[in-house]
Design a protein around this motif. Structure first.
Motif, PDB file in Angstrom:
ATOM      1  N   UNK B  61       0.803  -1.212   0.000  1.00 15.51           N
ATOM      2  CA  UNK B  61       0.000   0.000   0.000  1.00 15.51           C
ATOM      3  C   UNK B  61       0.835   1.261   0.000  1.00 15.51           C
ATOM      4  N   UNK B  62       0.153   2.390   0.194  1.00 16.07           N
ATOM      5  CA  UNK B  62       0.832   3.696   0.136  1.00 16.07           C
ATOM      6  C   UNK B  62       1.456   4.079   1.467  1.00 16.07           C
ATOM      7  N   UNK B  63       2.609   4.732   1.405  1.00 15.42           N
ATOM      8  CA  UNK B  63       3.285   5.182   2.614  1.00 15.42           C
ATOM      9  C   UNK B  63       2.873   6.624   2.911  1.00 15.42           C
ATOM     10  N   UNK B  64       2.364   6.875   4.103  1.00 20.12           N
ATOM     11  CA  UNK B  64       1.917   8.225   4.454  1.00 20.12           C
ATOM     12  C   UNK B  64       2.469   8.641   5.818  1.00 20.12           C
ATOM     13  N   UNK B  65       2.567   9.948   6.053  1.00 17.34           N
ATOM     14  CA  UNK B  65       3.050  10.461   7.342  1.00 17.34           C
ATOM     15  C   UNK B  65       1.948  11.139   8.147  1.00 17.34           C
ATOM     16  N   UNK B  66       0.791  11.351   7.495  1.00 16.98           N
ATOM     17  CA  UNK B  66      -0.267  12.153   8.124  1.00 16.98           C
ATOM     18  C   UNK B  66      -0.767  11.556   9.439  1.00 16.98           C
ATOM     19  N   UNK B  67      -0.591  10.230   9.630  1.00 13.93           N
ATOM     20  CA  UNK B  67      -1.041   9.604  10.871  1.00 13.93           C
ATOM     21  C   UNK B  67      -0.427  10.270  12.094  1.00 13.93           C
ATOM     22  N   UNK B  68       0.826  10.718  11.955  1.00  8.07           N
ATOM     23  CA  UNK B  68       1.527  11.287  13.097  1.00  8.07           C
ATOM     24  C   UNK B  68       0.894  12.592  13.568  1.00  8.07           C
ATOM     25  N   UNK B  69       0.468  13.431  12.596  1.00  7.19           N
ATOM     26  CA  UNK B  69      -0.201  14.676  12.963  1.00  7.19           C
ATOM     27  C   UNK B  69      -1.501  14.373  13.712  1.00  7.19           C
ATOM     28  N   UNK B  70      -2.249  13.376  13.201  1.00  2.00           N
ATOM     29  CA  UNK B  70      -3.518  13.002  13.854  1.00  2.00           C
ATOM     30  C   UNK B  70      -3.277  12.512  15.281  1.00  2.00           C
ATOM     31  N   UNK B  71      -2.269  11.665  15.440  1.00  6.65           N
ATOM     32  CA  UNK B  71      -1.987  11.104  16.758  1.00  6.65           C
ATOM     33  C   UNK B  71      -1.499  12.187  17.717  1.00  6.65           C
ATOM     34  N   UNK B  72      -0.665  13.110  17.215  1.00  2.00           N
ATOM     35  CA  UNK B  72      -0.087  14.159  18.063  1.00  2.00           C
ATOM     36  C   UNK B  72      -1.175  15.031  18.645  1.00  2.00           C
ATOM     37  N   UNK B  73      -2.234  15.289  17.844  1.00  2.00           N
ATOM     38  CA  UNK B  73      -3.352  16.112  18.346  1.00  2.00           C
ATOM     39  C   UNK B  73      -4.106  15.396  19.454  1.00  2.00           C
ATOM     40  N   UNK B  74      -3.966  14.069  19.527  1.00  2.00           N
ATOM     41  CA  UNK B  74      -4.641  13.315  20.568  1.00  2.00           C
ATOM     42  C   UNK B  74      -6.085  13.046  20.228  1.00  2.00           C
ATOM     43  N   UNK B  75      -6.811  12.468  21.188  1.00  2.00           N
ATOM     44  CA  UNK B  75      -8.198  12.110  20.949  1.00  2.00           C
ATOM     45  C   UNK B  75      -9.127  13.177  21.504  1.00  2.00           C
ATOM     46  N   UNK B  76     -10.373  13.163  21.020  1.00  2.00           N
ATOM     47  CA  UNK B  76     -11.369  14.101  21.521  1.00  2.00           C
ATOM     48  C   UNK B  76     -11.557  13.897  23.027  1.00  2.00           C
ATOM     49  N   UNK B  77     -11.493  15.004  23.786  1.00  2.00           N
ATOM     50  CA  UNK B  77     -11.683  14.886  25.226  1.00  2.00           C
ATOM     51  C   UNK B  77     -10.401  14.530  25.957  1.00  2.00           C
ATOM     52  N   UNK B  78      -9.287  14.353  25.237  1.00  2.00           N
ATOM     53  CA  UNK B  78      -8.002  14.074  25.870  1.00  2.00           C
ATOM     54  C   UNK B  78      -7.088  15.272  25.724  1.00  2.00           C
ATOM     55  N   UNK B  79      -5.834  15.127  26.174  1.00  2.00           N
ATOM     56  CA  UNK B  79      -4.847  16.186  26.016  1.00  2.00           C
ATOM     57  C   UNK B  79      -3.901  15.800  24.874  1.00  2.00           C
ATOM     58  N   UNK B  80      -3.169  16.781  24.303  1.00  2.00           N
ATOM     59  CA  UNK B  80      -2.189  16.439  23.271  1.00  2.00           C
ATOM     60  C   UNK B  80      -1.122  15.506  23.830  1.00  2.00           C
ATOM     61  N   UNK B  81      -0.518  14.705  22.969  1.00  2.00           N
ATOM     62  CA  UNK B  81       0.495  13.755  23.421  1.00  2.00           C
ATOM     63  C   UNK B  81       1.652  14.451  24.131  1.00  2.00           C
ATOM     64  N   UNK B  82       2.000  15.683  23.660  1.00  2.00           N
ATOM     65  CA  UNK B  82       3.126  16.393  24.278  1.00  2.00           C
ATOM     66  C   UNK B  82       2.874  16.619  25.770  1.00  2.00           C
ATOM     67  N   UNK B  83       1.631  16.909  26.127  1.00  2.00           N
ATOM     68  CA  UNK B  83       1.293  17.109  27.539  1.00  2.00           C
ATOM     69  C   UNK B  83       1.549  15.839  28.345  1.00  2.00           C
ATOM     70  N   UNK B  84       1.106  14.698  27.791  1.00  2.00           N
ATOM     71  CA  UNK B  84       1.326  13.426  28.482  1.00  2.00           C
ATOM     72  C   UNK B  84       2.819  13.168  28.674  1.00  2.00           C
ATOM     73  N   UNK B  85       3.594  13.475  27.627  1.00  2.00           N
ATOM     74  CA  UNK B  85       5.032  13.200  27.701  1.00  2.00           C
ATOM     75  C   UNK B  85       5.690  14.062  28.785  1.00  2.00           C
ATOM     76  N   UNK B  86       5.348  15.366  28.814  1.00  2.00           N
ATOM     77  CA  UNK B  86       5.915  16.254  29.828  1.00  2.00           C
ATOM     78  C   UNK B  86       5.534  15.765  31.227  1.00  2.00           C
ATOM     79  N   UNK B  87       4.258  15.390  31.398  1.00  2.00           N
ATOM     80  CA  UNK B  87       3.824  14.887  32.704  1.00  2.00           C
ATOM     81  C   UNK B  87       4.624  13.663  33.117  1.00  2.00           C
ATOM     82  N   UNK B  88       4.821  12.739  32.185  1.00  2.00           N
ATOM     83  CA  UNK B  88       5.565  11.517  32.502  1.00  2.00           C
ATOM     84  C   UNK B  88       6.993  11.839  32.911  1.00  2.00           C
ATOM     85  N   UNK B  89       7.615  12.783  32.209  1.00  2.00           N
ATOM     86  CA  UNK B  89       8.997  13.147  32.529  1.00  2.00           C
ATOM     87  C   UNK B  89       9.079  13.753  33.932  1.00  2.00           C
ATOM     88  N   UNK B  90       8.177  14.683  34.240  1.00  2.00           N
ATOM     89  CA  UNK B  90       8.196  15.324  35.563  1.00  2.00           C
ATOM     90  C   UNK B  90       7.986  14.307  36.676  1.00  2.00           C
TER      91      UNK B  90
END
Lengths: 307, 290
Positions: B61-90
């Motif tokens: 099939x076709x190779x695409x990168x757009x999945x990463x943008x979708x995942x980074x925004x996170x899910x409806x009602x959740x926080x962006x992935x970056x927030x989770x990562x910062x929390x985990x680090x702290x």
């Protein structure tokens, strides 16, 4: 050490205050013990307290003695869950410790590629267990999952519904638990194996002892203390594997993968029956504590022999 | 002395025996099983959902990168992935600072205490270690709530520190017990007190143990879900492993973004581990002390 050296040493040392020598270990253990008292012992006592009554999560506990425990004894779900937990525990520990030991032995015997293997084999440990659970549950799906696709490729069929069948779901969960923990066991055991002088292995090789002989007669007897530690840690892990089970099956199908922590979660946070959930949690703790002490006893005994 | 007997052949015969190859093949099989998820999630994260269903191995099939943008925004009602990562680090930094310090000190105490005391405290540690996290869940929620420490880095870090302490203490006990007694006696002869001997003599030779327990503590914190779910109720306070649980349900119809999320969550710590690996490799080998 010769006799006059000993005399010299004693004379040169500032007279060690005996009391200080006894107080020092206690002083350095104190911070950890305080932490454990406040955040482990106190909550356990809290669970025991809540288990003696009914609690809805907000108001006061309505105590009614041992009712929850009497109910537990008659609850087939609880007995089923204890059985599931024990199966999960035994499967996880046996395979994790055995694989970990064999892999560590391969690395310490420097098989070709040992340095790369050591890094690669540890990788599953660093994945959060929830992600491992999420990934593998996806991989175990019929036809669309990676596992079945690979099985299909080698002609074993690609339509096994591993997680939808109560006869295979627990095995799939044990597989994931072993997958996540083996690298950890390997690393710990490898640390112990590498303290064995290389000359011992060389001497045995010269005497014609084969690889298996050296594993059983040299390596294993020398790592017994670490085997005890890793067996304990893996046992406890198997009773904390909420993340894996929750991510993979939520305890299903039916209750076939409901290990005790999952059952406690269901009783408390799904059925809002905190008192009953606490009682199950207390029983879980007792089972785990008994297993932990048994393991330490077995291995400590051998530790004394080995030294 | 060694040369002639080595050439007499036991070793080379063993190396080339059929059993050796069977064993090595099994090692390779385990390696494949180990690597499959990492490779697979990476490949699948680069495809659309329909391609994933058509080619479950992620090779067609076709190779695409757009999945990463979708995942980074996170899910409806959740926080962006970056927030989770910062929390985990702290949370990881705070809990490790507390847990490794307390646990290692306790481990040293266990290694140095009289046999009776050491056994007694070890038993306490094993009991604390044998505690399934679930038994402390509800009362801890009650306790932290009372001191307004729910949804806070400090609150959950203290809890994680407490639960990693026994593990660290027992591992460090083994590490410290392997330090030769002669080394401590030499330190005493040089006039060091207990604390000075610990800091200047024992710590330097136990560095590897520290790196490993730190790594193992990090893995525990990074993975922990049960306390996280209960103690971090607001999406913006969640750690990575907790935040990702909501991915599973919400990205059912968007498999590409689902796998991209797993990759984003997995590969930073994989890279971190590869950096740490050098220390673990050189450090965990207590054999260097012989």
């Amino acid at each position: 050490m010769t006799a006059d050296k000993v005399v010299l040493a004693t004379a040169a040392a500032p007279r060690p205050p005996r009391r200080r020598a006894r107080i020092f270990p206690i002083a350095v253990m104190a911070p950890a013990l305080v932490l454990l008292l406040v955040l482990v012992a106190y909550p356990i006592a809290g669970s025991v307290r809540i288990s003696l009554g009914t609690w809805d999560g907000i108001g006061a506990v309505a105590y009614h003695g041992l009712d929850n425990y009497r109910r537990l004894l008659r609850d087939s779900l609880v007995w089923e869950s204890i059985g599931t937990s024990l199966q999960f525990f035994i499967g996880t520990v046996v395979f994790t410790v055995t694989f970990g030991c064999l892999l560590a032995n391969a690395i310490s015997r420097k098989v070709p590629g040992a340095r790369i293997f050591k890094v690669v084999w540890f990788l599953p440990v660093i994945i959060p267990v929830s992600i491992a659970g999420i990934f593998w549950s996806n991989a175990f799906q019929p036809t669309t999952g990676v596992v079945n696709s690979l099985l299909g490729l080698i002609g074993l069929g690609d339509d096994h519904a591993w997680l939808a069948s109560s006869s295979t779901a627990l095995y799939a969960a044990i597989f994931v638990a072993v997958w996540t923990q083996t690298g950890y066991a390997m690393l710990i055991l490898l640390g112990a194996m590498e303290t064995i002088p290389e000359e011992v292995h060389e001497a045995a090789t010269l005497d014609g002892v084969g690889a298996a002989g050296r594993l059983f007669r040299i390596t294993l007897p020398n790592i017994v203390p670490m085997l005890g530690t890793i067996t304990t840690l893996t046992s406890v892990f198997s009773f904390n594997a909420f993340g894996i089970i929750y991510a993979m099956t939520r305890g299903g199908p039916g209750n076939s993968t409901s290990i005790l922590p999952v059952l406690v979660y269901k009783q408390s946070f799904v059925d809002q029956d905190y008192g009953y959930g606490s009682a199950t949690a207390v029983i879980t703790t007792l089972i785990v504590a008994v297993i932990g002490i048994m393991v330490m006893r077995i291995f400590r005994q051998q530790t004394l022999d080995a030294r | 002395m060694t040369a002639p007997r080595t050439q007499s052949g036991t070793r080379s015969a063993w190396r080339h025996g059929p059993l050796w190859y069977v064993g090595y093949a099994l090692l390779l099989l385990w390696t494949v099983i180990t690597v499959v998820p990492f490779v697979s999630m990476l490949l699948l994260s680069l495809h659309s959902t329909s391609d994933i269903y058509a080619h479950p191995l992620g090779l067609g099939g076709q190779w695409v990168l757009s999945n990463y943008a979708d995942a980074w925004r996170g899910v409806v009602g959740g926080a962006p992935l970056s927030t989770y990562i910062i929390n985990s680090v702290l949370v990881a930094l705070c809990s490790l600072a507390i847990g490794v310090t307390c646990g290692s000190l306790a481990g040293y105490g266990l290694a140095r205490a009289t046999r009776g005391l050491s056994n007694a405290v070890s038993r306490v540690m094993v009991l604390a270690l044998s505690v399934p996290l679930v038994v402390a869940l509800i009362p801890t929620f009650e306790l932290l709530g009372r001191y307004q420490m729910l949804n806070s880095v400090a609150g959950i870090s203290l809890v994680y520190a407490a639960f990693m302490t026994p593990t660290i203490a027992l591992i460090m006990r083994s590490v410290f017990a392997a330090v030769p007694r002669e080394l401590l006696e030499a330190a005493k002869i040089d006039g060091y007190g207990e604390l000075a001997a610990l800091l200047r003599v024992v710590l330097p030779v136990s560095k590897g143990g520290f790196v490993s327990v730190t790594l193992l503590g990090l893995i525990f914190v990074w993975s922990e879900v049960q306390f996280g779910v209960v103690l971090l109720t607001r999406p913006q306070n969640r750690t990575l492993s907790v935040g990702l649980l909501s991915f599973q349900g919400q990205f059912v119809s968007d498999q590409g973004a689902f796998f991209a999320g797993l990759v984003i969550a997995t590969f930073p710590i994989v890279i971190l581990f590869l950096i740490f690996q050098r220390y673990v490799t050189s450090g965990i080998t207590l054999g260097a002390l012989k």
